[in-house]
Design a protein around this motif. Structure first.
Motif, PDB file in Angstrom:
ATOM      1  N   TYR A 170     -57.124  37.861 -55.957  1.00 48.96           N
ATOM      2  CA  TYR A 170     -57.039  36.607 -54.346  1.00 48.96           C
ATOM      3  C   TYR A 170     -56.460  35.498 -55.091  1.00 48.96           C
ATOM      4  CZ  TYR A 170     -58.425  33.570 -50.718  1.00 48.96           C
ATOM      5  OH  TYR A 170     -58.055  33.496 -49.661  1.00 48.96           O
TER       6      TYR A 170
ATOM      7  N   GLU B 200     -61.597  35.624 -45.118  1.00 50.98           N
ATOM      8  CA  GLU B 200     -61.730  37.231 -44.981  1.00 50.98           C
ATOM      9  C   GLU B 200     -62.185  37.743 -46.444  1.00 50.98           C
ATOM     10  OE1 GLU B 200     -58.376  38.458 -43.251  1.00 50.98           O
ATOM     11  OE2 GLU B 200     -58.430  37.441 -41.611  1.00 50.98           O
ATOM     12  N   TRP B 201     -61.892  36.917 -47.321  1.00 52.50           N
ATOM     13  CA  TRP B 201     -62.253  37.740 -49.058  1.00 52.50           C
ATOM     14  C   TRP B 201     -62.962  38.608 -49.275  1.00 52.50           C
ATOM     15  CZ3 TRP B 201     -58.118  39.887 -50.756  1.00 52.50           C
ATOM     16  CH2 TRP B 201     -58.215  40.731 -52.312  1.00 52.50           C
TER      17      TRP B 201
ATOM     18  N   HIS C  59     -63.265  42.201 -48.015  1.00 51.41           N
ATOM     19  CA  HIS C  59     -61.358  43.118 -48.147  1.00 51.41           C
ATOM     20  C   HIS C  59     -62.184  43.685 -49.608  1.00 51.41           C
ATOM     21  CE1 HIS C  59     -59.023  42.755 -44.870  1.00 51.41           C
ATOM     22  NE2 HIS C  59     -59.114  41.586 -45.780  1.00 51.41           N
TER      23      HIS C  59
ATOM     24  N   THR D 161     -57.118  50.864 -42.701  1.00 51.52           N
ATOM     25  CA  THR D 161     -57.710  49.959 -42.814  1.00 51.52           C
ATOM     26  C   THR D 161     -58.254  49.883 -44.675  1.00 51.52           C
ATOM     27  OG1 THR D 161     -59.612  50.456 -42.068  1.00 51.52           O
ATOM     28  CG2 THR D 161     -58.294  49.300 -41.041  1.00 51.52           C
ATOM     29  N   LEU D 162     -58.712  48.980 -45.054  1.00 56.53           N
ATOM     30  CA  LEU D 162     -59.427  49.545 -46.323  1.00 56.53           C
ATOM     31  C   LEU D 162     -60.824  50.703 -46.435  1.00 56.53           C
ATOM     32  CD1 LEU D 162     -58.963  46.101 -48.153  1.00 56.53           C
ATOM     33  CD2 LEU D 162     -57.863  48.074 -49.029  1.00 56.53           C
TER      34      LEU D 162
ATOM     35  N   ILE E 111     -54.247  35.257 -46.858  1.00 52.26           N
ATOM     36  CA  ILE E 111     -55.118  36.222 -46.856  1.00 52.26           C
ATOM     37  C   ILE E 111     -56.648  34.945 -46.634  1.00 52.26           C
ATOM     38  CG2 ILE E 111     -56.686  38.136 -47.455  1.00 52.26           C
ATOM     39  CD1 ILE E 111     -55.610  39.319 -47.984  1.00 52.26           C
TER      40      ILE E 111
ATOM     41  N   TYR F 225     -63.547  46.353 -51.526  1.00 52.52           N
ATOM     42  CA  TYR F 225     -63.548  47.963 -51.596  1.00 52.52           C
ATOM     43  C   TYR F 225     -61.904  47.952 -52.436  1.00 52.52           C
ATOM     44  CZ  TYR F 225     -65.358  48.493 -46.689  1.00 52.52           C
ATOM     45  OH  TYR F 225     -66.818  48.547 -45.963  1.00 52.52           O
TER      46      TYR F 225
ATOM     47  N   GLU G 246     -53.710  42.903 -47.770  1.00 58.15           N
ATOM     48  CA  GLU G 246     -55.033  43.288 -49.148  1.00 58.15           C
ATOM     49  C   GLU G 246     -54.524  45.009 -49.145  1.00 58.15           C
ATOM     50  OE1 GLU G 246     -55.456  42.296 -45.798  1.00 58.15           O
ATOM     51  OE2 GLU G 246     -56.618  44.252 -44.487  1.00 58.15           O
TER      52      GLU G 246
END
Ligand code: 13P
Ligand code: SF4
Length: 332
Positions: A19, A30-31, A34, A296-297, A26, A37, A61
């Motif tokens: 991060y 939002e972290w 994400h 997406t993740l 990012i 995942y 990400e």
């Protein structure tokens, strides 16, 4: 399909370094969405003996969080040809996954969302090429990799935006049919003496840029470098200081270190490059590719857990399409 994973203290600790790297692009809030995942995908990659290839337009990400290899279409094709993993997950669009499958017919190649298409790939069919060949007998066909396997099968050789001029010239003819991107073909024509017969396919993302917008940015910002992808219209390329494939644009930033730069291409690219060069100013606007953004993740995790969705190509088509891709890889 939405899998929700918990953001635990352990995940926070184990992803803190990552991060720190991506925090400029990012938002902190939002972290926690994400991060869970990232760990889960790493674990499933090992279980399935999988490798993740991600295009330069994937979100940070994905690009920094889970990809094993990143790059432009050409680099991803080379990586796909070299990997010894059992499973390849292509974080990009369908034609990229199909290219990986052509080069690895025995491997499982997955795309996390089958609907991740491309307006260029949709602009032409194999039948269109057969008609063109009868109109221009004996003229070789060079096809941009942004096409279906069906189209590649009708082709003499493929190219990407980073090797298009080289491929066209390698054929040693004075005319080629270049498909389907009219603007990339136009750009190639400005770089070579070979006559280029064009098709009217366009990228829905790059065709939106306007030369007047670039001119007003130049007035607004001193010392701005404007660098553009060759899928942009010719009058937009005419305003640019440099034109190149996604990786060539990244190399430009790396070597020139412009104080301010506008990358006239898809939005996530600027985010990904900004992570490496936080000291440079990246001027937007940019445009989003809705197809690339389908990946997406959570979909990548689902893809690895369920080996979905596998890319399959009719073997007769694959045999002919593979030849066109391999010929390109031999040239570049
Ligand atoms: P690159 O080969 O430059 O990565 O381009 C692929 C693409 O789809 C650009 O829109
Ligand atoms: Fe296709 Fe354009 Fe998206 Fe690239 S940016 S994948 S050319 S629609």
């Amino acid at each position: 399909m939405t899998i929700e994973l918990e953001y635990t203290e352990e995940i926070e600790r184990s992803t803190a370094g990552l991060y720190e790297r991506v925090k400029h692009v990012i938002p902190e809030m939002e972290w926690p969405v994400h991060a869970p995942y990232v760990g889960a995908i790493e674990e499933w990659k090992k279980r399935q003996s999988a490798v993740i290839l991600a295009h330069n337009y994937q979100t940070p990400e994905i690009f920094y969080g889970v990809a094993d290899f990143t790059g432009d279409s050409l680099a991803l094709a080379h990586k796909a040809a070299e990997t010894d993993a059992d499973v390849i997950v292509m974080c990009g669009v369908h034609f990229m996954a199909e290219t990986a499958k052509l080069l690895n017919p025995e491997k499982t190649v997955l795309i996390p969302d089958m609907l991740a298409g491309c307006s260029l790939a949709d602009s032409i069919t194999g039948e269109d090429i057969r008609k063109l060949r009868s109109e221009y007998p004996g003229v070789p066909v060079v096809t941009y990799v942004n096409t279906s396997a069906d189209v590649k099968a009708e082709t003499d050789v493929c190219c990407t935006s980073s090797n298009a001029v080289k491929v066209v010239e390698a054929l040693g003819t004075d005319r080629v049919i270049f498909l389907p991107d009219e603007y990339l073909g136009n750009y190639v024509a400005t770089q070579t003496d070979v006559e280029v017969i064009l098709w009217k396919g366009h990228c829905e993302v790059h065709e939106q840029f306007k030369p007047s917008d670039l001119r007003s940015l130049r007035k607004q910002y001193d010392n701005i470098s404007i660098i553009a992808h060759p899928e942009c219209p010719p009058n937009v390329l005419g305003e640019a200081d440099f034109v190149g494939s996604t990786s060539q644009l990244i190399n430009f930033v790396e070597t020139e270190r412009p104080e301010r730069v506008m990358m006239v291409t898809e939005c996530s690219m600027s985010d990904n490059v900004a992570v490496e060069f936080p000291e440079l100013e990246f001027i937007r606007p940019c445009n989003l590719c809705p197809h690339m953004k389908r990946i997406t993740l959570p979909k990548i995790l689902h893809s690895l857990q369920n080996l979905q969705a596998p890319v399959e190509i009719d073997p007769a088509i694959a045999k002919r399409a593979r030849r066109a891709v391999e010929r390109m890889l031999e040239i570049s």
